[in-house]
Design a protein around this motif. Structure first.
Motif, PDB file in Angstrom:
ATOM      1  N   PHE A 241     -34.379 -35.048  26.285  1.00 47.74           N
ATOM      2  CA  PHE A 241     -34.759 -35.540  24.961  1.00 47.74           C
ATOM      3  C   PHE A 241     -36.175 -35.082  24.620  1.00 47.74           C
ATOM      4  O   PHE A 241     -37.129 -35.368  25.345  1.00 47.74           O
ATOM      5  CB  PHE A 241     -34.668 -37.062  24.910  1.00 47.74           C
ATOM      6  CG  PHE A 241     -34.827 -37.637  23.532  1.00 47.74           C
ATOM      7  CD1 PHE A 241     -33.882 -37.380  22.553  1.00 47.74           C
ATOM      8  CD2 PHE A 241     -35.911 -38.434  23.221  1.00 47.74           C
ATOM      9  CE1 PHE A 241     -34.012 -37.920  21.277  1.00 47.74           C
ATOM     10  CE2 PHE A 241     -36.049 -38.982  21.952  1.00 47.74           C
ATOM     11  CZ  PHE A 241     -35.100 -38.715  20.979  1.00 47.74           C
ATOM     12  N   TRP A 242     -36.295 -34.425  23.449  1.00 47.01           N
ATOM     13  CA  TRP A 242     -37.570 -33.835  23.040  1.00 47.01           C
ATOM     14  C   TRP A 242     -37.550 -33.683  21.523  1.00 47.01           C
ATOM     15  O   TRP A 242     -36.502 -33.859  20.885  1.00 47.01           O
ATOM     16  CB  TRP A 242     -37.739 -32.477  23.735  1.00 47.01           C
ATOM     17  CG  TRP A 242     -39.051 -31.797  23.526  1.00 47.01           C
ATOM     18  CD1 TRP A 242     -40.278 -32.206  23.947  1.00 47.01           C
ATOM     19  CD2 TRP A 242     -39.244 -30.546  22.856  1.00 47.01           C
ATOM     20  NE1 TRP A 242     -41.236 -31.287  23.576  1.00 47.01           N
ATOM     21  CE2 TRP A 242     -40.629 -30.256  22.906  1.00 47.01           C
ATOM     22  CE3 TRP A 242     -38.381 -29.649  22.229  1.00 47.01           C
ATOM     23  CZ2 TRP A 242     -41.174 -29.113  22.337  1.00 47.01           C
ATOM     24  CZ3 TRP A 242     -38.921 -28.506  21.655  1.00 47.01           C
ATOM     25  CH2 TRP A 242     -40.303 -28.246  21.716  1.00 47.01           C
ATOM     26  N   ASP A 243     -38.703 -33.365  20.951  1.00 43.60           N
ATOM     27  CA  ASP A 243     -38.824 -33.219  19.498  1.00 43.60           C
ATOM     28  C   ASP A 243     -38.811 -31.739  19.124  1.00 43.60           C
ATOM     29  O   ASP A 243     -39.828 -31.047  19.257  1.00 43.60           O
ATOM     30  CB  ASP A 243     -40.129 -33.867  19.028  1.00 43.60           C
ATOM     31  CG  ASP A 243     -40.318 -33.771  17.515  1.00 43.60           C
ATOM     32  OD1 ASP A 243     -39.374 -33.336  16.827  1.00 43.60           O
ATOM     33  OD2 ASP A 243     -41.407 -34.133  17.033  1.00 43.60           O
ATOM     34  N   PRO A 244     -37.684 -31.209  18.644  1.00 38.54           N
ATOM     35  CA  PRO A 244     -37.591 -29.776  18.335  1.00 38.54           C
ATOM     36  C   PRO A 244     -38.496 -29.327  17.191  1.00 38.54           C
ATOM     37  O   PRO A 244     -38.727 -28.125  17.021  1.00 38.54           O
ATOM     38  CB  PRO A 244     -36.115 -29.582  17.951  1.00 38.54           C
ATOM     39  CG  PRO A 244     -35.410 -30.783  18.463  1.00 38.54           C
ATOM     40  CD  PRO A 244     -36.405 -31.887  18.427  1.00 38.54           C
ATOM     41  N   SER A 245     -39.010 -30.269  16.391  1.00 36.69           N
ATOM     42  CA  SER A 245     -39.878 -29.859  15.283  1.00 36.69           C
ATOM     43  C   SER A 245     -41.170 -29.231  15.782  1.00 36.69           C
ATOM     44  O   SER A 245     -41.919 -28.626  15.003  1.00 36.69           O
ATOM     45  CB  SER A 245     -40.197 -31.061  14.388  1.00 36.69           C
ATOM     46  OG  SER A 245     -41.009 -32.009  15.065  1.00 36.69           O
ATOM     47  N   MET A 246     -41.438 -29.335  17.091  1.00 39.08           N
ATOM     48  CA  MET A 246     -42.597 -28.662  17.673  1.00 39.08           C
ATOM     49  C   MET A 246     -42.435 -27.146  17.652  1.00 39.08           C
ATOM     50  O   MET A 246     -43.404 -26.411  17.795  1.00 39.08           O
ATOM     51  CB  MET A 246     -42.812 -29.134  19.111  1.00 39.08           C
ATOM     52  CG  MET A 246     -42.999 -30.635  19.261  1.00 39.08           C
ATOM     53  SD  MET A 246     -44.471 -31.250  18.413  1.00 39.08           S
ATOM     54  CE  MET A 246     -45.750 -30.544  19.419  1.00 39.08           C
ATOM     55  N   LEU A 247     -41.204 -26.675  17.461  1.00 44.16           N
ATOM     56  CA  LEU A 247     -40.932 -25.227  17.408  1.00 44.16           C
ATOM     57  C   LEU A 247     -41.141 -24.746  15.977  1.00 44.16           C
ATOM     58  O   LEU A 247     -40.210 -24.705  15.175  1.00 44.16           O
ATOM     59  CB  LEU A 247     -39.501 -24.943  17.882  1.00 44.16           C
ATOM     60  CG  LEU A 247     -39.148 -25.441  19.296  1.00 44.16           C
ATOM     61  CD1 LEU A 247     -37.669 -25.228  19.563  1.00 44.16           C
ATOM     62  CD2 LEU A 247     -40.003 -24.735  20.352  1.00 44.16           C
ATOM     63  N   LYS A 248     -42.346 -24.376  15.645  1.00 47.33           N
ATOM     64  CA  LYS A 248     -42.685 -24.036  14.265  1.00 47.33           C
ATOM     65  C   LYS A 248     -41.940 -22.809  13.761  1.00 47.33           C
ATOM     66  O   LYS A 248     -41.615 -22.710  12.569  1.00 47.33           O
ATOM     67  CB  LYS A 248     -44.199 -23.811  14.145  1.00 47.33           C
ATOM     68  CG  LYS A 248     -45.037 -25.004  14.597  1.00 47.33           C
ATOM     69  CD  LYS A 248     -44.667 -26.273  13.836  1.00 47.33           C
ATOM     70  CE  LYS A 248     -45.532 -27.453  14.276  1.00 47.33           C
ATOM     71  NZ  LYS A 248     -45.126 -28.722  13.613  1.00 47.33           N
ATOM     72  N   LYS A 249     -41.635 -21.861  14.656  1.00 44.04           N
ATOM     73  CA  LYS A 249     -40.955 -20.646  14.210  1.00 44.04           C
ATOM     74  C   LYS A 249     -39.437 -20.825  14.127  1.00 44.04           C
ATOM     75  O   LYS A 249     -38.728 -19.916  13.702  1.00 44.04           O
ATOM     76  CB  LYS A 249     -41.276 -19.494  15.178  1.00 44.04           C
ATOM     77  CG  LYS A 249     -42.755 -19.108  15.199  1.00 44.04           C
ATOM     78  CD  LYS A 249     -43.192 -18.509  13.876  1.00 44.04           C
ATOM     79  CE  LYS A 249     -44.675 -18.132  13.906  1.00 44.04           C
ATOM     80  NZ  LYS A 249     -44.981 -17.036  14.845  1.00 44.04           N
ATOM     81  N   ALA A 250     -38.941 -21.990  14.527  1.00 45.73           N
ATOM     82  CA  ALA A 250     -37.504 -22.237  14.409  1.00 45.73           C
ATOM     83  C   ALA A 250     -37.093 -22.396  12.954  1.00 45.73           C
ATOM     84  O   ALA A 250     -35.950 -22.119  12.587  1.00 45.73           O
ATOM     85  CB  ALA A 250     -37.112 -23.484  15.208  1.00 45.73           C
ATOM     86  N   GLN A 254     -33.885 -28.860   8.111  1.00 48.85           N
ATOM     87  CA  GLN A 254     -33.859 -30.320   8.226  1.00 48.85           C
ATOM     88  C   GLN A 254     -34.440 -30.695   9.578  1.00 48.85           C
ATOM     89  O   GLN A 254     -34.175 -30.039  10.586  1.00 48.85           O
ATOM     90  CB  GLN A 254     -32.422 -30.837   8.108  1.00 48.85           C
ATOM     91  CG  GLN A 254     -32.286 -32.352   8.270  1.00 48.85           C
ATOM     92  CD  GLN A 254     -30.832 -32.801   8.206  1.00 48.85           C
ATOM     93  OE1 GLN A 254     -29.938 -31.989   7.953  1.00 48.85           O
ATOM     94  NE2 GLN A 254     -30.575 -34.072   8.444  1.00 48.85           N
ATOM     95  N   ASN A 255     -35.257 -31.737   9.627  1.00 50.18           N
ATOM     96  CA  ASN A 255     -35.831 -32.174  10.886  1.00 50.18           C
ATOM     97  C   ASN A 255     -34.722 -32.746  11.771  1.00 50.18           C
ATOM     98  O   ASN A 255     -34.031 -33.682  11.372  1.00 50.18           O
ATOM     99  CB  ASN A 255     -36.905 -33.242  10.634  1.00 50.18           C
ATOM    100  CG  ASN A 255     -37.767 -33.468  11.867  1.00 50.18           C
ATOM    101  OD1 ASN A 255     -37.261 -33.543  12.975  1.00 50.18           O
ATOM    102  ND2 ASN A 255     -39.067 -33.574  11.656  1.00 50.18           N
ATOM    103  N   PRO A 256     -34.537 -32.183  12.964  1.00 46.39           N
ATOM    104  CA  PRO A 256     -33.432 -32.657  13.812  1.00 46.39           C
ATOM    105  C   PRO A 256     -33.570 -34.118  14.236  1.00 46.39           C
ATOM    106  O   PRO A 256     -32.573 -34.818  14.382  1.00 46.39           O
ATOM    107  CB  PRO A 256     -33.504 -31.737  15.027  1.00 46.39           C
ATOM    108  CG  PRO A 256     -34.245 -30.527  14.554  1.00 46.39           C
ATOM    109  CD  PRO A 256     -35.234 -31.037  13.555  1.00 46.39           C
ATOM    110  N   LEU A 257     -34.783 -34.587  14.439  1.00 47.58           N
ATOM    111  CA  LEU A 257     -34.991 -35.924  14.958  1.00 47.58           C
ATOM    112  C   LEU A 257     -34.704 -36.973  13.879  1.00 47.58           C
ATOM    113  O   LEU A 257     -35.075 -36.805  12.718  1.00 47.58           O
ATOM    114  CB  LEU A 257     -36.434 -36.065  15.442  1.00 47.58           C
ATOM    115  CG  LEU A 257     -36.723 -37.086  16.538  1.00 47.58           C
ATOM    116  CD1 LEU A 257     -35.936 -36.774  17.802  1.00 47.58           C
ATOM    117  CD2 LEU A 257     -38.222 -37.099  16.844  1.00 47.58           C
ATOM    118  N   SER A 258     -34.051 -38.045  14.260  1.00 52.12           N
ATOM    119  CA  SER A 258     -33.726 -39.121  13.332  1.00 52.12           C
ATOM    120  C   SER A 258     -34.984 -39.637  12.635  1.00 52.12           C
ATOM    121  O   SER A 258     -35.971 -39.986  13.297  1.00 52.12           O
ATOM    122  CB  SER A 258     -33.059 -40.278  14.091  1.00 52.12           C
ATOM    123  OG  SER A 258     -33.125 -41.477  13.363  1.00 52.12           O
TER     124      SER A 258
END
Length: 620
Positions: A241-250, A254-258
């Motif tokens: 479990f991690w926050d994918p929004s940390m991947l700026k180049k992705a 939509q923000n994956p995290l709820s």
């Protein structure tokens, strides 16, 4: 004559082939200067195998498989986890085979079975060269086991050795020499079981004890403002479990995290857990959050270093009348959990066969059905006001992040790393199912303590590809900055203290979670968790071969190798004492385990006498 040159030809051909595959497929390239040494040692191995072989074609197959395991196997592990195969990985082999399915299982199992069976099938002692080869193998084995320094001292002196950067060690030496040296190092660095004097001296240093080690003391607990208050404790370990929004180049649209989780997490000022592992080895994160001691080496604590029954958090709470339950929808023997859970104090272990498999993502049970079924199982205890330690280890979220038909993809990314998109969709569902559980639990058990955290960061492509793309991590651990090392082990954490809501804990090493839980319960008796209490003005995160300190102002102080800073010297001494006490408690004779005697007559709850060894005598 040509047959005698066969090992030379096979070694040369296979070395070139595997070197090219390792370099261009996995981006793992042995240094050119080290190739001659590595090649000659592998040629020596080839002639030893050849001397013990009856059939030429079987020799060729065995040689190809062994070299493939050394050169391709190491390259694969480096690309996945950042480091090569270590001797302790042999003990994790059972768990590796259990977790693989389909072609991946056979890809790993067939070469191992083939090597073992072919060696037995092809073994011979018909020629003097076979006796000479046997003598070499036996002599080398005895040296590695009983006199490893004979090998390590001269070769480390020539090639050097990095205690924290195993990838560089592999590249500097090559696969064959690396395997020999790390096998010798494994025996040279074998865990030492401390005697009473060593264990108690280390324990006293951790607790700032000043009493002589030879006599037990009676510690009288003074009245405290708050008394122990049994409340339900719900701990949820969230797979990857991690926050994918940390991947700026992705560039997720939509923000994956709820959003609901993010809002709750924000109220805790985005607290993080500092895990001992990356991308796998969940059991080490479990060990820390259950037992309150850091994992400092590249081995699975549940497998070989948890030999005793130990008063970890489940054991402490069970002694206070709690019902202690562990739930994990995987095969029960994975990572030796059957024995590990029992030894840490769990009374009940629900594994895959104890759940209805009604909502699966391939072989991984969804979090939603896991939460629902666990809640159904413990609802009787909650309704009856029996305190419960409810420990859940989720399985959904494991690589390679499969979803079911009921969970269609919601998130897209232009990233060429396929895991970047697959993982984001996994988190989309995982975080939302988590919030359903948290909301339901807060409604059903408003005064309960809820702890949720990610066990480690997800695997996002070979050589950290998904992270490298966004400049979050470097492709090689040797290029990590201090900030990257912290990010490498930081996962979201929420600790909800009943109606008081989320606790602001900052970046907390997982081994300090059980002590925090006991503090929230106003537990004021000596426990083994006292040993790893935070050092003044710093938090220490140990990793294999190195550690770093998070200082009071938030700065990261890396402690890789001497000369150390003043804070690194302090934390290094602390970790040395922690290791001694850990070995005593989990593998040794438990000289530092708290010992209690019953009270002779009823006394007020706020005053009790506890007989303990001097090691656990903490100044109050």
């Amino acid at each position: 004559m040509l047959l005698k040159l066969l090992p030379l030809f096979s070694t040369t051909l296979l070395y070139v082939l595997y070197y090219l595959i390792s370099t261009f497929k996995f981006d793992v390239q042995i240094l050119t200067a080290s190739v001659p040494y590595d090649y000659l040692l592998q040629l020596f191995v080839a002639y030893v195998i050849y001397a013990l072989s009856k059939r030429v074609w079987v020799f060729l197959v065995i040689h190809a498989l062994l070299m493939g395991l050394l050169y391709i196997g190491n390259a694969v592990k480096i690309s996945f986890f950042g480091g090569p195969i270590m001797p302790d990985d042999v003990f994790a082999l059972q768990s590796l085979l259990l977790i693989l399915d389909g072609w991946r299982f056979f890809l790993a199992a067939i070469p191992l079975a083939a090597i073992a069976s072919l060696i037995l099938f092809n073994f011979t002692m018909r020629h003097w060269s076979a006796y000479l080869a046997s003598l070499v193998i036996i002599l080398l084995g005895i040296t590695v086991v009983y006199k490893p320094a004979t090998i390590l001292d001269p070769l480390d002196g020539y090639f050097g050795n990095s205690v924290w950067d195993q990838r560089s060690n592999y590249i500097w030496r090559g696969a064959t020499l690396y395997t020999l040296l790390e096998s010798a190092r494994y025996f040279a660095a074998a865990e030492v079981i401390p005697d009473a004097d060593m264990a108690e001296e280390a324990a006293e240093k951790l607790l700032v004890g000043v009493l002589p080690p030879s006599q037990p003391v009676v510690l009288k607990k003074e009245p405290v403002a708050k008394t122990f208050t049994p409340r339900n404790v719900h701990i949820v370990l969230l797979e990857s479990f991690w926050d994918p929004s940390m991947l700026k180049k992705a560039k997720y649209k939509q923000n994956p995290l709820s959003p609901e989780f993010r809002e709750l997490w924000k109220s805790a000022e985005y607290s993080h857990a500092l895990s001992p592992v990356f991308g796998g080895f969940t059991a080490n994160a479990e060990f820390e959050v259950l037992c309150g001691f850091p994992v400092v080496k590249n081995s699975v604590k549940f497998e070989r270093q948890l030999l005793n029954d130990v008063p970890c958090l489940p054991h402490v709470l069970a002694d206070k009348g709690y019902r202690t339950i562990a739930s994990h929808p995987n095969v029960p023997v994975f990572w030796n959990r059957v024995n590990a859970y029992k030894r840490t104090g769990f009374q009940t272990y629900w594994s895959l066969q104890d759940f209805v498999q009604d909502d699966m993502n391939r072989e991984f049970m969804s979090d939603s059905t896991l939460y629902r079924q666990v809640l159904e199982k413990i609802s009787g205890s909650i309704d009856a006001k029996q305190p419960v330690l409810d420990y859940i280890v989720t399985y959904f979220g494991h690589w390679n992040y499969p979803l079911s038909d009921s969970r269609p993809n919601k998130i897209s990314s232009p990233s060429p790393v396929e895991e970047v998109t697959a993982y984001a969709n996994t988190v989309y569902y995982k975080s939302r199912e988590l919030m359903v559980f948290i909301n339901e639990m807060r409604k059903r058990d408003p005064e309960g303590i809820i702890v949720v955290f990610g066990d480690h960061l997800p695997f996002l492509g070979e050589n950290f590809a998904g992270y490298v793309e966004s400049n979050f991590l470097a492709a090689n651990r040797s290029d990590f900055t201090p900030t990257m090392f912290k990010a490498y082990v930081s996962t979201p954490m929420l600790i909800i203290d009943g109606k008081r809501g989320p606790v602001k804990i900052g970046s907390l090493p997982l081994y300090q979670v059980p002590k925090l839980v006991l503090d929230l319960l106003n537990f004021d008796e000596p426990t083994i968790m006292d040993y790893a209490a935070p050092l003044p003005n710093m938090r220490v995160r140990a990793l294999p071969g190195l550690h770093f300190n998070i200082l009071a102002g938030g700065a990261v102080d890396m402690c890789k190798e001497p000369p150390y800073s003043e804070t690194c010297q302090l934390s290094s001494r602390w970790l040395e004492n922690i290791s001694i006490v850990s070995n005593d408690l989990f593998m040794g004779r438990q000289f530092t385990r708290p010992k209690y005697v019953p009270e002779k007559q009823p006394k007020p709850v706020l005053s009790a006498e506890v007989v303990i060894p001097p090691a656990i005598a903490e100044a109050k």
